[in-house]
Design a protein around this motif. Structure first.
Motif, PDB file in Angstrom:
ATOM      1  N   ASP A 275       0.812  -1.218   0.000  1.00  0.00           N
ATOM      2  CA  ASP A 275       0.000   0.000   0.000  1.00  0.00           C
ATOM      3  C   ASP A 275       0.844   1.267   0.000  1.00  0.00           C
ATOM      4  O   ASP A 275       0.411   2.309  -0.501  1.00  0.00           O
ATOM      5  CB  ASP A 275      -0.950   0.018   1.207  1.00  0.00           C
ATOM      6  CG  ASP A 275      -2.115  -0.943   1.038  1.00  0.00           C
ATOM      7  OD1 ASP A 275      -2.396  -1.324  -0.113  1.00  0.00           O
ATOM      8  OD2 ASP A 275      -2.733  -1.310   2.050  1.00  0.00           O
ATOM      9  N   PHE A 276       2.048   1.194   0.565  1.00  0.00           N
ATOM     10  CA  PHE A 276       2.954   2.343   0.554  1.00  0.00           C
ATOM     11  C   PHE A 276       3.223   2.774  -0.882  1.00  0.00           C
ATOM     12  O   PHE A 276       3.151   3.956  -1.229  1.00  0.00           O
ATOM     13  CB  PHE A 276       4.260   1.978   1.264  1.00  0.00           C
ATOM     14  CG  PHE A 276       5.274   3.076   1.333  1.00  0.00           C
ATOM     15  CD1 PHE A 276       5.221   4.021   2.342  1.00  0.00           C
ATOM     16  CD2 PHE A 276       6.291   3.160   0.388  1.00  0.00           C
ATOM     17  CE1 PHE A 276       6.167   5.049   2.416  1.00  0.00           C
ATOM     18  CE2 PHE A 276       7.235   4.175   0.439  1.00  0.00           C
ATOM     19  CZ  PHE A 276       7.168   5.127   1.463  1.00  0.00           C
ATOM     20  N   LEU A 277       3.533   1.813  -1.741  1.00  0.00           N
ATOM     21  CA  LEU A 277       3.757   2.069  -3.158  1.00  0.00           C
ATOM     22  C   LEU A 277       2.461   2.473  -3.841  1.00  0.00           C
ATOM     23  O   LEU A 277       2.422   3.463  -4.586  1.00  0.00           O
ATOM     24  CB  LEU A 277       4.341   0.819  -3.818  1.00  0.00           C
ATOM     25  CG  LEU A 277       4.450   0.857  -5.346  1.00  0.00           C
ATOM     26  CD1 LEU A 277       5.918   0.882  -5.765  1.00  0.00           C
ATOM     27  CD2 LEU A 277       3.792  -0.366  -5.986  1.00  0.00           C
ATOM     28  N   LEU A 278       1.386   1.710  -3.589  1.00  0.00           N
ATOM     29  CA  LEU A 278       0.121   1.947  -4.281  1.00  0.00           C
ATOM     30  C   LEU A 278      -0.402   3.361  -4.035  1.00  0.00           C
ATOM     31  O   LEU A 278      -0.850   4.034  -4.976  1.00  0.00           O
ATOM     32  CB  LEU A 278      -0.914   0.917  -3.842  1.00  0.00           C
ATOM     33  CG  LEU A 278      -2.284   1.007  -4.528  1.00  0.00           C
ATOM     34  CD1 LEU A 278      -2.165   0.728  -6.025  1.00  0.00           C
ATOM     35  CD2 LEU A 278      -3.266   0.022  -3.891  1.00  0.00           C
ATOM     36  N   LYS A 279      -0.353   3.830  -2.798  1.00  0.00           N
ATOM     37  CA  LYS A 279      -0.881   5.166  -2.487  1.00  0.00           C
ATOM     38  C   LYS A 279      -0.102   6.258  -3.204  1.00  0.00           C
ATOM     39  O   LYS A 279      -0.684   7.236  -3.696  1.00  0.00           O
ATOM     40  CB  LYS A 279      -0.871   5.392  -0.976  1.00  0.00           C
ATOM     41  CG  LYS A 279      -1.952   4.603  -0.252  1.00  0.00           C
ATOM     42  CD  LYS A 279      -1.851   4.743   1.258  1.00  0.00           C
ATOM     43  CE  LYS A 279      -2.930   3.899   1.948  1.00  0.00           C
ATOM     44  NZ  LYS A 279      -2.786   3.923   3.420  1.00  0.00           N
TER      45      LYS A 279
END
Length: 320
Positions: A275-279
């Motif tokens: 999620d760090f990357l996705l956001k």
């Protein structure tokens, strides 16, 4: 009458993955073997035939219990002719004929497709794509690959090169790519690209950073190291992660603006940053999308991991 099974084969440079699936896409058995690229890769197809025949016998099955074998492979695929060219990581210098040879060796019909495309099909069918008709899949690994499904069909293009998302230009003055162009997405958002960006930024960085210390010490780092440190707030790692995600989001936004898929799915080893990357990627996408796309296209992380290839390969078999 017993429903016929499917076989999916995901041919990689290190391992060959196999699965026996139901017609609905449920994996019932799976296994893998090492890819033997010695002798110009001449042993690869015989190894595939032997492994399939061995496992069919081991599970007390017969060839006529299968609708077909789907094979995903690197290289330039001619699905109509059943041939593969240019699969250099398999040591195949010349054209090979897997459809002809595997059909002859197993007695089961074979269909082939590019490996990135079958991963896209797998995620669309049984993964994050929810079987939507319009899906873009990008895989962030050693390189950057992709597959585009529009109206429920894979897009191949005039010369079979559609979906080469890794060669979308995001910085015309950026790093040189192996393809001969500058600033391809692959030079920034692949696992190797991320390390390259980190080394480049570290050479100009004078602040306090664990990543900077590691690089200045000559340590080998990985894309995972960069994102792990960025999650902890390391300043240099955040600079690298932001640049990588901004570049990826920019490229994916323009693809979304052109195709309006329901889902843009991000897979491959780098997507383990989660999620760090996705956001961060979503933020960059939203900044570069027009209103209709923002309302109808959603970015998601892939959900099948290494299973996408065998599932997508099996989906190539049209079940009557």
């Amino acid at each position: 009458m017993t429903e016929k099974k499917l076989i999916g084969v995901d041919l990689g440079g290190t391992t060959i993955k196999f699965a026996i699936l139901t017609a609905a896409g449920e994996i019932q058995q799976k296994w893998s073997i090492e890819t033997n690229i010695l002798s110009d890769g001449q042993l690869i197809i015989p190894d595939i035939i032997e492994s399939i025949n061995h496992h069919i016998k081991m599970y007390s099955m017969e060839a006529d219990q299968f609708s077909g074998i789907g094979l995903g492979s690197p290289g330039t695929i001619n699905a109509k002719e059943g041939t593969i060219k240019g699969a250099f990581n398999l040591n195949w210098k010349n054209e090979v004929y897997p459809v002809r040879d595997i059909e002859a060796g197993t007695g089961i019909p074979v269909v082939i497709e590019n490996d990135a495309n079958v991963a896209a099909l797998g995620e669309r069918w049984q993964g994050a794509g929810n079987n939507a008709d319009d899906v873009v899949f990008v895989t962030l690994g050693t390189g950057v690959g992709g597959g585009i499904i529009a109206g429920g069909q894979l897009i191949h293009g005039a010369n079979g090169a559609a979906g080469e998302i890794g060669h979308v230009t995001v910085d015309p003055h950026g790093f040189m790519c192996t393809c001969g162009k500058r600033g391809c997405l692959e030079t920034i958002a692949s696992a190797t690209g991320i390390v390259h960006v980190a080394r480049d930024r570290a050479s100009e960085y004078a602040g306090d950073s664990e990543l900077k210390i590691m690089l200045d010490d000559g340590q080998d780092i990985s894309a995972k190291d960069v994102f792990d440190l960025a999650k902890k707030g390391d300043d240099l790692a955040l600079i690298v992660a932001d640049y990588v995600c901004d570049s990826l989001g920019f490229a994916l936004a323009n693809i979304a603006n052109s195709l309006n898929p329901k889902y843009v799915i991000i897979g491959g080893g780098v997507s383990a940053a989660g999620d760090f990357l996705l956001k961060k990627v979503e933020k960059a996408m939203r900044a570069n999308e027009f209103a209709t796309i923002k309302d109808s296209t959603k970015a998601k992380l892939a959900s099948l991991g290494n299973g996408a290839g065998v599932i997508g390969a099996a989906s190539l078999i049209k079940v009557d």
